[in-house]
Design an enzyme around this catalytic site. Sequence first.
Site, PDB file in Angstrom:
ATOM      1  N   GLN A 155      -1.246  11.884  -4.877  1.00  0.00           N
ATOM      2  CA  GLN A 155      -0.923  10.610  -4.231  1.00  0.00           C
ATOM      3  C   GLN A 155      -1.881   9.536  -4.731  1.00  0.00           C
ATOM      4  O   GLN A 155      -2.970   9.352  -4.200  1.00  0.00           O
ATOM      5  CB  GLN A 155      -1.000  10.727  -2.708  1.00  0.00           C
ATOM      6  CG  GLN A 155      -0.509   9.463  -2.045  1.00  0.00           C
ATOM      7  CD  GLN A 155      -0.458   9.559  -0.539  1.00  0.00           C
ATOM      8  OE1 GLN A 155      -0.745  10.588   0.055  1.00  0.00           O
ATOM      9  NE2 GLN A 155      -0.090   8.461   0.079  1.00  0.00           N
ATOM     10  N   PHE A 156      -1.450   8.803  -5.761  1.00  0.00           N
ATOM     11  CA  PHE A 156      -2.324   7.811  -6.378  1.00  0.00           C
ATOM     12  C   PHE A 156      -2.685   6.679  -5.431  1.00  0.00           C
ATOM     13  O   PHE A 156      -3.725   6.045  -5.579  1.00  0.00           O
ATOM     14  CB  PHE A 156      -1.705   7.268  -7.674  1.00  0.00           C
ATOM     15  CG  PHE A 156      -0.648   6.226  -7.476  1.00  0.00           C
ATOM     16  CD1 PHE A 156      -0.972   4.878  -7.556  1.00  0.00           C
ATOM     17  CD2 PHE A 156       0.665   6.579  -7.218  1.00  0.00           C
ATOM     18  CE1 PHE A 156       0.004   3.905  -7.382  1.00  0.00           C
ATOM     19  CE2 PHE A 156       1.636   5.623  -7.042  1.00  0.00           C
ATOM     20  CZ  PHE A 156       1.305   4.279  -7.126  1.00  0.00           C
ATOM     21  N   THR A 157      -1.874   6.431  -4.410  1.00  0.00           N
ATOM     22  CA  THR A 157      -2.162   5.323  -3.499  1.00  0.00           C
ATOM     23  C   THR A 157      -3.444   5.541  -2.703  1.00  0.00           C
ATOM     24  O   THR A 157      -4.030   4.579  -2.207  1.00  0.00           O
ATOM     25  CB  THR A 157      -0.988   5.066  -2.534  1.00  0.00           C
ATOM     26  OG1 THR A 157      -0.753   6.241  -1.756  1.00  0.00           O
ATOM     27  CG2 THR A 157       0.276   4.681  -3.294  1.00  0.00           C
TER      28      THR A 157
END
Length: 146
Positions: A78-80
């Site tokens: 989850q890059f966020t």
Amino acid sequence: MLVLIQRVSQAAVHVDDEAVGQIGPGLLALVGMEPGDTEAQLRRMAERLLGYRVFADEAGKMNRSLRDTGGGLLLVSQFTLAADTRSGMRPSFTTAAPPEEAERGFNRFVEICRENHAPGVETGRFGAHMVVSLVNDGPVTFLLRP
């Protein structure tokens, strides 16, 4: 590298209506890779993740780890998580690892976890739009850094 862990009674990841990863009782870990994450950081995070005591012992205290319980582990990229949210009304992703670097780091992290958690490690699909469902047990949620 950041890892948001949630103690779950069950969790699953679907891509295009297909279950690509699912677990019963254990941990759902959302993984955010940052630029320059090293092998040492990946190993340290795996050790922390597998050894972090978030499960109840006989007295009801959080004294047992995933390693102790043999529970499931579901890793989801989850890059966020690595976004810079300090100013403005829109996140900046300059603090997240570029996609190629993040994928290499995430895949290596999965390998390390699989080497060290015999009960098994499930994953989502890197870069895909994923639908993550979970039943949070507690709720118990922690943000880990290496």
